[in-house]
Motif scaffolding. Structure first.
Motif, PDB file in Angstrom:
ATOM      1  N   LYS A 311       0.861  -1.358   0.089  1.00 45.84           N
ATOM      2  CA  LYS A 311       0.067  -0.015   0.037  1.00 45.84           C
ATOM      3  C   LYS A 311       0.940   1.360  -0.097  1.00 45.84           C
ATOM      4  CE  LYS A 311      -4.146  -1.605   2.314  1.00 45.84           C
ATOM      5  NZ  LYS A 311      -4.713  -2.085   3.573  1.00 45.84           N
ATOM      6  N   SER A 312       1.881   1.051   0.712  1.00 42.87           N
ATOM      7  CA  SER A 312       2.771   2.455   0.729  1.00 42.87           C
ATOM      8  C   SER A 312       3.660   2.651  -0.358  1.00 42.87           C
ATOM      9  CB  SER A 312       3.580   2.424   2.021  1.00 42.87           C
ATOM     10  OG  SER A 312       4.860   1.320   1.709  1.00 42.87           O
ATOM     11  N   GLY A 313       3.671   1.547  -1.339  1.00 41.85           N
ATOM     12  CA  GLY A 313       4.651   1.588  -2.427  1.00 41.85           C
ATOM     13  C   GLY A 313       6.012   1.112  -2.125  1.00 41.85           C
ATOM     14  N   ALA A 314       6.348   0.825  -0.937  1.00 38.42           N
ATOM     15  CA  ALA A 314       7.823   0.057  -0.600  1.00 38.42           C
ATOM     16  C   ALA A 314       7.912  -1.351  -1.233  1.00 38.42           C
ATOM     17  CB  ALA A 314       8.017  -0.025   0.932  1.00 38.42           C
ATOM     18  N   ILE A 315       6.612  -1.914  -1.600  1.00 35.20           N
ATOM     19  CA  ILE A 315       6.709  -3.066  -2.628  1.00 35.20           C
ATOM     20  C   ILE A 315       5.831  -2.872  -3.544  1.00 35.20           C
ATOM     21  CG2 ILE A 315       6.453  -5.685  -2.514  1.00 35.20           C
ATOM     22  CD1 ILE A 315       6.809  -5.770   0.418  1.00 35.20           C
ATOM     23  N   SER A 316       6.291  -3.100  -4.822  1.00 32.66           N
ATOM     24  CA  SER A 316       5.077  -2.964  -6.000  1.00 32.66           C
ATOM     25  C   SER A 316       4.225  -3.965  -6.031  1.00 32.66           C
ATOM     26  CB  SER A 316       6.029  -2.726  -7.326  1.00 32.66           C
ATOM     27  OG  SER A 316       6.647  -3.655  -7.712  1.00 32.66           O
ATOM     28  N   GLN A 317       3.349  -3.512  -6.588  1.00 31.73           N
ATOM     29  CA  GLN A 317       2.172  -4.759  -6.941  1.00 31.73           C
ATOM     30  C   GLN A 317       2.759  -5.768  -8.015  1.00 31.73           C
ATOM     31  OE1 GLN A 317      -1.802  -2.931  -6.484  1.00 31.73           O
ATOM     32  NE2 GLN A 317      -2.731  -5.056  -6.927  1.00 31.73           N
ATOM     33  N   LYS A 318       3.428  -4.898  -8.890  1.00 28.23           N
ATOM     34  CA  LYS A 318       4.048  -5.512 -10.009  1.00 28.23           C
ATOM     35  C   LYS A 318       4.975  -6.892  -9.546  1.00 28.23           C
ATOM     36  CE  LYS A 318       7.128  -4.683 -14.119  1.00 28.23           C
ATOM     37  NZ  LYS A 318       8.117  -5.089 -13.788  1.00 28.23           N
ATOM     38  N   ARG A 319       5.603  -6.537  -8.584  1.00 26.37           N
ATOM     39  CA  ARG A 319       6.591  -7.621  -8.022  1.00 26.37           C
ATOM     40  C   ARG A 319       5.648  -9.161  -7.459  1.00 26.37           C
ATOM     41  NH1 ARG A 319       8.957 -10.662  -8.259  1.00 26.37           N
ATOM     42  NH2 ARG A 319       9.714 -11.105  -6.311  1.00 26.37           N
ATOM     43  N   ILE A 320       4.557  -8.632  -6.820  1.00 27.58           N
ATOM     44  CA  ILE A 320       3.752  -9.591  -6.381  1.00 27.58           C
ATOM     45  C   ILE A 320       3.036 -10.136  -7.240  1.00 27.58           C
ATOM     46  CG2 ILE A 320       1.741  -9.982  -4.920  1.00 27.58           C
ATOM     47  CD1 ILE A 320       3.815  -8.936  -3.068  1.00 27.58           C
ATOM     48  N   SER A 321       2.653  -9.516  -8.410  1.00 22.89           N
ATOM     49  CA  SER A 321       2.250 -10.308  -9.657  1.00 22.89           C
ATOM     50  C   SER A 321       3.131 -11.308 -10.376  1.00 22.89           C
ATOM     51  CB  SER A 321       1.696  -9.328 -10.413  1.00 22.89           C
ATOM     52  OG  SER A 321       0.600  -8.361  -9.824  1.00 22.89           O
ATOM     53  N   GLU A 322       4.204 -10.769 -10.384  1.00 25.08           N
ATOM     54  CA  GLU A 322       5.256 -11.619 -11.040  1.00 25.08           C
ATOM     55  C   GLU A 322       5.612 -12.782 -10.147  1.00 25.08           C
ATOM     56  OE1 GLU A 322       8.537  -8.075 -12.453  1.00 25.08           O
ATOM     57  OE2 GLU A 322       8.926  -9.164 -11.072  1.00 25.08           O
ATOM     58  N   SER A 323       5.513 -12.819  -9.083  1.00 21.81           N
ATOM     59  CA  SER A 323       5.893 -13.939  -8.344  1.00 21.81           C
ATOM     60  C   SER A 323       4.703 -14.690  -8.460  1.00 21.81           C
ATOM     61  CB  SER A 323       6.196 -13.472  -6.545  1.00 21.81           C
ATOM     62  OG  SER A 323       7.351 -12.922  -6.596  1.00 21.81           O
ATOM     63  N   ASN A 324       3.497 -14.257  -8.046  1.00 21.23           N
ATOM     64  CA  ASN A 324       2.455 -15.361  -8.378  1.00 21.23           C
ATOM     65  C   ASN A 324       2.132 -16.007  -9.644  1.00 21.23           C
ATOM     66  OD1 ASN A 324      -0.218 -15.166  -6.128  1.00 21.23           O
ATOM     67  ND2 ASN A 324       1.479 -13.655  -5.891  1.00 21.23           N
ATOM     68  N   LYS A 325       2.767 -15.238 -10.640  1.00 22.30           N
ATOM     69  CA  LYS A 325       2.662 -15.791 -12.216  1.00 22.30           C
ATOM     70  C   LYS A 325       3.602 -16.697 -12.140  1.00 22.30           C
ATOM     71  CE  LYS A 325       2.711 -14.720 -16.969  1.00 22.30           C
ATOM     72  NZ  LYS A 325       3.271 -13.913 -17.917  1.00 22.30           N
ATOM     73  N   ARG A 326       4.862 -16.693 -11.651  1.00 24.61           N
ATOM     74  CA  ARG A 326       5.894 -17.851 -11.621  1.00 24.61           C
ATOM     75  C   ARG A 326       5.229 -19.141 -10.750  1.00 24.61           C
ATOM     76  NH1 ARG A 326       9.999 -13.800 -10.338  1.00 24.61           N
ATOM     77  NH2 ARG A 326      10.814 -12.778 -12.126  1.00 24.61           N
ATOM     78  N   ILE A 327       4.694 -18.959  -9.639  1.00 29.14           N
ATOM     79  CA  ILE A 327       4.313 -19.995  -8.770  1.00 29.14           C
ATOM     80  C   ILE A 327       3.036 -20.661  -9.475  1.00 29.14           C
ATOM     81  CG2 ILE A 327       3.041 -20.462  -6.795  1.00 29.14           C
ATOM     82  CD1 ILE A 327       4.433 -17.737  -5.499  1.00 29.14           C
ATOM     83  N   GLU A 328       2.265 -19.903 -10.156  1.00 31.01           N
ATOM     84  CA  GLU A 328       1.318 -20.654 -11.129  1.00 31.01           C
ATOM     85  C   GLU A 328       1.698 -21.400 -11.925  1.00 31.01           C
ATOM     86  OE1 GLU A 328      -2.280 -18.834 -13.072  1.00 31.01           O
ATOM     87  OE2 GLU A 328      -1.972 -17.553 -11.403  1.00 31.01           O
ATOM     88  N   GLU A 329       2.666 -21.016 -12.962  1.00 32.41           N
ATOM     89  CA  GLU A 329       3.680 -21.581 -13.837  1.00 32.41           C
ATOM     90  C   GLU A 329       4.231 -22.893 -13.299  1.00 32.41           C
ATOM     91  OE1 GLU A 329       3.763 -21.009 -17.385  1.00 32.41           O
ATOM     92  OE2 GLU A 329       2.427 -19.482 -16.771  1.00 32.41           O
ATOM     93  N   LEU A 330       4.805 -22.730 -12.075  1.00 37.05           N
ATOM     94  CA  LEU A 330       5.392 -24.013 -11.682  1.00 37.05           C
ATOM     95  C   LEU A 330       4.151 -25.162 -11.436  1.00 37.05           C
ATOM     96  CD1 LEU A 330       7.855 -25.064 -10.029  1.00 37.05           C
ATOM     97  CD2 LEU A 330       6.651 -24.201  -7.933  1.00 37.05           C
ATOM     98  N   HIS A 331       3.101 -24.755 -11.012  1.00 36.37           N
ATOM     99  CA  HIS A 331       2.154 -25.800 -10.512  1.00 36.37           C
ATOM    100  C   HIS A 331       1.810 -26.432 -12.062  1.00 36.37           C
ATOM    101  CE1 HIS A 331       1.879 -25.736  -6.246  1.00 36.37           C
ATOM    102  NE2 HIS A 331       2.158 -24.437  -6.147  1.00 36.37           N
ATOM    103  N   LYS A 332       1.581 -25.587 -13.128  1.00 37.51           N
ATOM    104  CA  LYS A 332       1.116 -25.992 -14.036  1.00 37.51           C
ATOM    105  C   LYS A 332       1.785 -27.022 -14.827  1.00 37.51           C
ATOM    106  CE  LYS A 332      -1.410 -21.777 -16.000  1.00 37.51           C
ATOM    107  NZ  LYS A 332      -1.235 -20.840 -16.822  1.00 37.51           N
ATOM    108  N   LYS A 333       3.272 -26.789 -14.659  1.00 35.32           N
ATOM    109  CA  LYS A 333       4.223 -27.849 -15.145  1.00 35.32           C
ATOM    110  C   LYS A 333       4.030 -29.257 -14.519  1.00 35.32           C
ATOM    111  CE  LYS A 333       8.348 -25.171 -16.094  1.00 35.32           C
ATOM    112  NZ  LYS A 333       9.846 -24.728 -15.379  1.00 35.32           N
ATOM    113  N   ARG A 334       3.877 -29.342 -13.586  1.00 37.26           N
ATOM    114  CA  ARG A 334       3.406 -30.560 -12.764  1.00 37.26           C
ATOM    115  C   ARG A 334       2.311 -31.185 -13.046  1.00 37.26           C
ATOM    116  NH1 ARG A 334       3.831 -30.824  -6.707  1.00 37.26           N
ATOM    117  NH2 ARG A 334       1.518 -30.491  -7.089  1.00 37.26           N
TER     118      ARG A 334
END
Length: 337
Positions: A311-334
């Protein structure tokens, strides 16, 4: 989305709908859990693992309470680092050092049996293999515990690949550790600051380079080691230079990056929770590991701390989305477990 980025330890051998971990899994869609056999502070007390039947029951309940794919993880390397021990009715697996003396076919048979045991137990993520090079005989954490396949990166890659393939055949994620190399260290990051600036050399990146090329890595774990050659300010777990510029940009790694336990004294002694989570996420870490062995971290507080910084901008929402996307891809692979 923040919940998906957390992998949490909890203190129960058995769970039901009223258990705290179940509430957290349901409320936050937690990314995963880590299981330990004993409490760190009291080795006589069972934590999550006491027998094959009990472990099967626990893991199947964990899966049943989660609507999203849940990482159910352990440290099962073999040798001295094994949560599934013969004393509880599980099979013994040799250490990396012992395996490295064996013929390839023998190593395959041993790792196949271990992977099948993990699969049967309901484990779908193993924090192994270790690809640290055994370059420092004074290193008690890797060398002393026989956790390395040797000092030759070709040998390390050969046996690590056998371990990874065995897990993959049972639909279990492997996790390479400890980036960018813990084999030359003199200290233990569980207990405090570990400086490898004068002992580390670029050769320790070789196993990662080779295995990244093979495009077969599920996850990599970043270590709490400080290396002024790579970053003059932060240990690897919290370093953008190490986790993004070196691992992702220079070595070309595209997969999920998980932190080593963020309650280890190497970071918890020197940074506040607020600093730890912001630095780790901003550095490129996708999954934050809180084992709740060395300390106890309230998950509600943890989520709030991260959320307030988004919320304060110290961590960008883009970073959270990127990680979620990578985690989703990981599960899709298996394939579905």
């Amino acid at each position: 989305m923040i919940g998906r980025m957390l992998l949490i330890g909890f203190p129960n051998e058995d769970i039901n709908e009223n258990s705290e971990i179940v509430r957290q899994i349901k409320s936050y869609e937690l990314g995963g859990v880590i299981l330990f056999d004993r409490f760190y502070s009291d080795r006589s007390k069972t934590k999550n693992i006491s027998s094959p039947k009990q472990l099967q029951r626990l893991t199947s309940k964990l899966k049943s309470f989660s609507t999203k794919p849940l990482l159910i993880s352990v440290d099962q390397e073999g040798g001295k680092v094994a949560r599934l021990k013969p004393a509880y009715g599980f099979s013994q697996t040799a250490s990396a050092k012992q395996i490295s003396a064996l013929h390839v076919e023998e190593a395959k048979a041993i790792y196949k049996a271990q992977a099948q045991m993990l699969k049967k137990s309901g484990i779908n993520c193993d924090f192994a293999p270790v690809v640290d090079l055994a370059v420092n005989p004074k290193n008690m954490v890797i060398y002393g515990l026989e956790r390395s396949y040797g000092s030759d990166s070709k040998e390390v890659v050969k046996y690590a690949k056998i371990f990874m393939d065995s897990l993959k055949n049972e639909n279990i994620f492997s996790v390479l550790k400890h980036f960018p190399g813990h084999g030359s260290s003199l200290g233990d990051s569980h207990k405090g600051f570990v400086n490898i600036s004068n002992t580390w050399s670029e050769i320790e990146l070789e196993p990662y380079k080779e295995l990244i090329k093979s495009n077969d890595i599920s996850m990599i774990m970043t270590a709490h080691v400080f290396n002024s050659q790579l970053d003059a300010k932060y240990p690897a777990t919290l370093s953008y230079k190490v986790n993004t510029q070196l691992l992702r940009e220079k070595l070309g790694y595209r997969g999920v990056l998980i932190s080593d336990d963020l309650q280890m004294k190497a970071v918890s002694k020197h940074y506040s929770l607020k600093e730890i989570v912001a630095l780790a996420i901003n550095s490129g870490v996708d999954i934050l590991l809180f084992g709740n062995q060395l300390a106890t971290q309230d998950v509600d507080e943890l989520i709030e701390v991260i959320l307030s910084q988004v919320k304060s901008g110290a961590i960008s929402q883009k970073r959270i989305s990127e990680s979620n996307k990578r985690i989703e891809e990981l599960h899709k692979k298996r394939k579905k477990l």
